[in-house]
Each structure stands twice: as C-alpha cells, then as structure tokens.
Design an enzyme around this catalytic site. Sequence first.
Site, PDB file in Angstrom:
ATOM      1  N   GLU A  80       0.805  -1.225   0.000  1.00  0.00           N
ATOM      2  CA  GLU A  80       0.000   0.000   0.000  1.00  0.00           C
ATOM      3  C   GLU A  80       0.839   1.276   0.000  1.00  0.00           C
ATOM      4  O   GLU A  80       0.454   2.281  -0.605  1.00  0.00           O
ATOM      5  CB  GLU A  80      -0.958   0.000   1.197  1.00  0.00           C
ATOM      6  CG  GLU A  80      -2.156  -0.942   1.067  1.00  0.00           C
ATOM      7  CD  GLU A  80      -1.806  -2.414   1.297  1.00  0.00           C
ATOM      8  OE1 GLU A  80      -0.690  -2.689   1.771  1.00  0.00           O
ATOM      9  OE2 GLU A  80      -2.648  -3.286   1.015  1.00  0.00           O
ATOM     10  N   HIS A  98     -12.689  -6.050   7.590  1.00  0.00           N
ATOM     11  CA  HIS A  98     -13.392  -5.679   6.360  1.00  0.00           C
ATOM     12  C   HIS A  98     -14.613  -4.820   6.667  1.00  0.00           C
ATOM     13  O   HIS A  98     -15.460  -4.640   5.823  1.00  0.00           O
ATOM     14  CB  HIS A  98     -13.819  -6.926   5.557  1.00  0.00           C
ATOM     15  CG  HIS A  98     -12.657  -7.708   5.042  1.00  0.00           C
ATOM     16  ND1 HIS A  98     -12.039  -8.696   5.764  1.00  0.00           N
ATOM     17  CD2 HIS A  98     -11.966  -7.618   3.882  1.00  0.00           C
ATOM     18  CE1 HIS A  98     -11.028  -9.188   5.073  1.00  0.00           C
ATOM     19  NE2 HIS A  98     -10.959  -8.555   3.937  1.00  0.00           N
TER      20      HIS A  98
END
Length: 798
Positions: A530, A597
């Site tokens: 990332e 999530h």
Amino acid sequence: MEAQVNNMMLTNDMLSYEGFKATVLNDFRVALISRETSLLGRKEVLTGKAKFGIFGDGKEVAQIAMAKCFKAGDFRSGYYRDQTFMFATGLANVEHFFAQLYADPIEGNDPFSGGRQMNCHFATKFVDDKGNWLDLANRKNISSDIAPTAGQMVRGLGLAFASKCFRNSPSLQNLDQLSHNGNEVCFCTIGDASTSEGNFWETINAAGVLQVPLAVFVYDDGYGISVPKAFQTTKESISTVLKGFQKQNDTNGINIYRVKAWDYAGMCEVFEEAIQQMRETHVPAVFHIEEVTQPQGHSTSGSHERYKSTERLEWEKEWDCIKKMREWITTNGIATNEELDQIHENAKEDVKQQKNNAWQKYQSPIQEFVNEASELINGIMVNDVDKYNYLQQLAKELSATKDPYRRDVLSTLAKAIQTANPLSPGFEEANNYYKKLLQDNANIYNTHLYSETDKSALKVPEVKPFISFDAPSVNGYEVLNKYFDALFESNPKVFAFGEDVGKIGDVNQGFSGLQEKYGSNRISDTGIRELTIMGQGIGLALRGLRPIAEIQYLDYLLFGLQPLSDDVATTHYRTRGIQSCPVIIRTRGHRLEGIWHSGSPMGMIINALRGMYVCVPRNMVQAVGMYNTLLQSNDPGLIIECLNGYRLKEKLPANLLECTVPLGVPEIIKEGNDITIVSYGSTLRIIQEAAERLNIENINCEIIDVQTLLPFDRHHIIIESLKKTNRIVFIDEDVPGGATAFMFREVMEIQGGYKWLDVAPRTITAKAHRPSYGSDGDYFSKPNAEEIMNTIREMMAE
Ligand SMILES: Cc1ncc(C[n+]2csc(CCOP(=O)(O)OP(=O)(O)O)c2C)c(N)n1
C-alpha cells in the site's frame, strides 16, 4: 564523444583541457561554497538567528557528481542533505538557503517553502499561479522534501513510474511538455540508516518489479543520528544485503553500484554511464556511496563527539571528500595549492555576502513593523501615569529587541491595546494597525492547505446526474464500470492501479474488462504494497497525470496512510502552492464482515488528512460525481465507496462523465420536522429503515447525507435543518468520539447549533472494539435500526 583524462570521463562540454580544468575548479568551488554554507549555517543557529539547522557537509562531492547527470525533465525526490546538489544544478543559491534557514516567509525569498519548512527542504515550481502544469519536461524538477526519513522513497518510485507510463502510452506522446518519451530519471537520495525503513524495502522491490528509472543514492556515513550501522543494517552494508535484487540478463531487478564519497573522478564516471543507461533501459539502480563523513555531526541539535570514537573522528577528517578532491586536483597537476586557496577564500566571502543579504531581506520588513508599532504605541495618549509609562516601556523594549520576530511586534501591540482606553487618542490607529498586521501574517502562514487556484475542487460547478425516465436499474458496480470505461476512453491522462485492479478489474469489478480494452499500462495490478501504491499515485499526480490509486479495503488504508498524511496532504501547504498532487485514492469500506473488512476509522482519517478531501458517497452514482469533481481539480481526494453497495440497484445516469458532486454540500435525503439525523455512507441505509419505522409512530425524521467529511457543510445547511427540528443526532460506524465528534463540533461550535437545541444532542456510533464477524457480530458492533430508533424515541420524549 568521450575521452578519458586522469581516470575521469570528459563530456562534450569540457573536451578541451581548459574546459576540463574550468569544470573541475568550478566543481571544487561549488563544493566549498556548500561547505562554507554548512559551517556558517550552524553558527547562525548556535547564535540564535535560526531555530534549527541540518546540513549537507561531507556529501558535497558525491552531489556534484550526481548533478552532472541531472538533466532537464529529471526529478529529484530526496532528503535534507542535498544542498550541494541544489547549488550544483543551479536550482538554489546560498541566499535562498539562508532565507529558509531563517524561516523568511516573504514571497520569493525562500522559493522552496515560503518559510514554512526547515532548511534543506527544497522544491521547484510545478504548477503556475492558475494551477496549470509547467513544462516539466524542459526543467530540472525537485519534488518537495519531507522530514520523515525514507518518506521520499515511495514518491521517488512514483515519479519514475510516470516515465514508464508516458513511454508506454501512445496517446500521451503529444504531451511533450510533460515528458520526452519517458526519458526522465528520478534521483532519490537517502541516508544509510533510513534504509532500515519499510518504505525503502517496499520501494526497492516495487522498482525491481516495475522496471522504472529510479536512481537511489544511499549516503553511507555509518550512523543514523547516533545509532551505528551495526544496529541498522544486516551485515552493515546495504549493497551487500541488496544483492539478491541484482538484475541478471534474463531477470528483472535493479543494478547495484558501489562508489566512494571522496572519489570525485570515480563517481563522475560511474554516475554518468549508469544514468545514461537508465534513461534508455528504465532499469532502476542503487548507488551505495560509501565512506561518507559528517564533519559537523547530524544537526545543530547535538554533537557527534558524544557517540563517535576518537578514531572515527580522526578518520572522518582524513577522508573528508573536499580534502580528497583537493588532493586529487593537485596530484594530477590540474591546479596549484595557491589557486585552490584563492577559490576557497572567494567561496567564504561569497557565502558570507549571500548570508548577509538573506538576513537583511528577512529582517527589513520586520524592522519596519517594529518601527511602525513602536511609533504607534508611543502615540497612544492615556491619562494614567503608570499606564503611560508602561506603554512607553513597551515601545522602548520592542525597539530594542535584538533580531525581532513578527510575534514580538504583535504581542507588544496587543499588550498596548489592552492597556489603553479605546477612547484614548492614538488607540484606534494602533488597533487598526494591529488588526491589519495580524491579518496580513495570517495570510502568510495560514493559506494553501488546498489549491487556491482556479483548479480548486471547491470551484467545480455542480452538474446533477441526469436520470431519464427509462434509465435502467443496474448494480452499483456496473455504474462504476460503465463510468470508468467512459473515463478511460475520454481522458488518456487517467491511470488506475492497485491490488487486483488489472486482470480481474478489482475485487468488486469496477474495472472489469477495462484492462483488456485500455491496456495494462493504463489499468494495472500491483503487489500487496500500500505504501508504494500511494507513491505511484503521488508521482503520477505530481507529473501532471490523473492517477486513481486503489487501496483494496478501507481497513488497509493504514498501511498507506503515512505518504498520504505526510506528503500528499501537505503538498500545497508546504510548498505554498507551487506544487499540486491531485491523486485520487479509491477504496471501499464501512460495513461488510469481520474485524478487517468493516472498519470505518473516519476520525483517524480526517484528522490525518487535512489537506486532502474526504468523500463518503452513499451510493455509486454519488461516487461517480465525486470522481468527476476531483478530476477537474488540483486537489487530492479520498473516495470511500460503500463496500456493501456494489450489488444494490441504482438508476444509471445518462451523463456519467459530466455529473459532479459539489464538495462540502450535504444533501437532505429525507425531509422531516422532528429530528435532524446527520450521517454518511452505508450507515444511511440503516437510518432510512429506522426513519421509516419511526414514521409509523408519527416521528418524522430529517436525514442529511453530509457527502464529504472534508470539506464539511460549507454553506451551513445542517443548522437550517436544526432550526426547524431542534433535535439532532450524529450517526456513523466509527468508534465513539470519532467522526461523529468531528461533525458534532462542526455543527455545535462552527455553525452555532447549540442555540437551537431543545434536547441534548447525541451521537450514535459503533462500539469501541473492532466489529465482530458474522451478522450478529455486526448487529452488536455497529449501529442498528433498533438502537437508532430507541435513541430517537428517547430524544422525542425528553
Ligand atoms: C520516520 C522518521 N523517524 C525518525 C526521524 C528522526 N530522524 C531524523 S534524521 C534521522 C537519522 C537519519 O539517518 P540517515 O538516514 O543515515 O541519514 P543522515 O542524517 O545520516 O544523512 C532520524 C532518526 C525522522 N525524521 N523520521
């Protein structure tokens, strides 16, 4: 054509011996100018004229050699040791250097940061005052430095990645002002200790995979402040441990070079050849520059005698790069000691002169403020003798202040005004001057968090989505897919990349089929990294492209947050608007399943990202409008799509490419008189259900979707609702005190909402713990319809 003299490559411009000698002596002069700048700079700090100093002494010769290969179109992503490079490339002079050391905020004096950054944090102009990109392909470019060590790595990767994008995109070949067929190299500098950072390793790996022209120069002086290499680097040698990355004939990878910091001729030769090769091949390289010294220690904050042994200190003196360069010059008979002494004397004089000029320019406006303020304070007439004497004393002390700051003037004026009577003669003049000075200086320091040009995202006009009567209902992801298709067709500057974005078109199919259509150059898969995905976005955006950099799930934004917070969000501010980084970060989150999530850490995000816009669309049509708005602007933004919204049906607008959502303008999605509910994103669906059920009980809710958290309700729409309902609740899925607290403050404090309350305002949030897995985990972790209804019933009964 090239020739070899004294083990040094001669390039065309110094082919005659005179040319060669002049070049060498000029290099020596620049090295000395830089060294004298470091020495004087440290003195300025130690005598109190500047707050902090960090210098490039010991690294001069390497940077002289590097600067020779830095061509128009190239970029540097470096750190705070590169003053010699800046002088040698002609991108900075000593006066600029000292202006920044003094934190001179007057336009042009510190051209890198307008007095906002510590010294040795350089930048060149990328955008003009209207927000248009300059012809970067024809300039030498310095992306603005940041202090977090290794933070420059991921940006460097992105700047190099842009060369690859330009080279591989036929439709960008006409953008000659931005790139000459991707021939540009990004020079990235870093200290040896900072190679311990994850950013370094992630960047090296990504560069080896991507094959982009990134030239990493590691200045190895053996320490990270006081901590030696033994604690920093395996085997105490970065080039040794990087060996597995070495490119072979039939592999990707990087090239690794080792040079010595004192070896002027050797470095010139190696850099010249290697960089030229990189322009053609795009194979990245690491230059391990060994045996670097640090004559004055790390910074003005400490002394290196505390942690370096006597032997080390002696060695550093002996192997000082300028001393060695001088020996090389005399040994090879290029110049005499007398000639070199003269150059040194001139350099000292030159630096002193430029330093004095910088000080003069920095102090003169402040002195004017001091004089004006003292005069005005002296001119205030009060009857009380004590007060009169006090005012006189204030004026006298201000005039006598050695090296005054603006704050001395303002604070003295404030004391004088507090002492005097508003009716006293002279009061009004002093007060007016005070207010003007305060405002003028606020304009100097408190501007440019966002673009202030015509390319501000806040200036993009609203175009509502046009939904025709026969508009088809499609899945949310299909709205995005059709939009991205049209976008990639119409705008060749747009690139998208991230984990699973390429081949499968992202985990929710927004880009499905588009890589096949537009090529793997435009829409690409990345490794799971990332930080460097953010870096790729930053580099492309700085170079005038329009990247959409994807973080697969909002919970993983944390991995990429550092470059966003330290770099992207501060670009406009720290360069005072001379650079823009309009990257769009695309992600999805808020609510699905399980601890990682369904996070919605919006409080963390909006506090880390002031300087970016944070969009929280409730559906994909709104998301499309936000993409369009950001794409028309120079402001960077984060768009968080609702993870549970991709399979919900939406009407497909006919104007996908044109519709825009104005940032900071909430939308009332259900009108009502009894209570104002403020929220955003996927929580709104839960709220809508609660509101419908409350309707049965004759409780009429007004639901407001804020649409963007940054900016927040620019036109104060929410207070108008509160004036009607006199009850308000802020709801989201963040932790208690997260983004609801932010919205609460905005409405209560900024909009004055407290005046219109009939009952205590509330926030409803997720629990402080992470959301538990499964439907029941969700029910007990996140706000649910029943909880919302109960709170609202309570408020109605209060
Ligand atoms: C992320 C981060 N951690 C810590 C620091 C504090 N710090 C500033 S410079 C430095 C040492 C860097 O050493 P090195 O990379 O070898 O570069 P040098 O200063 O020796 O040129 C440290 C720890 C920082 N600026 N950023």
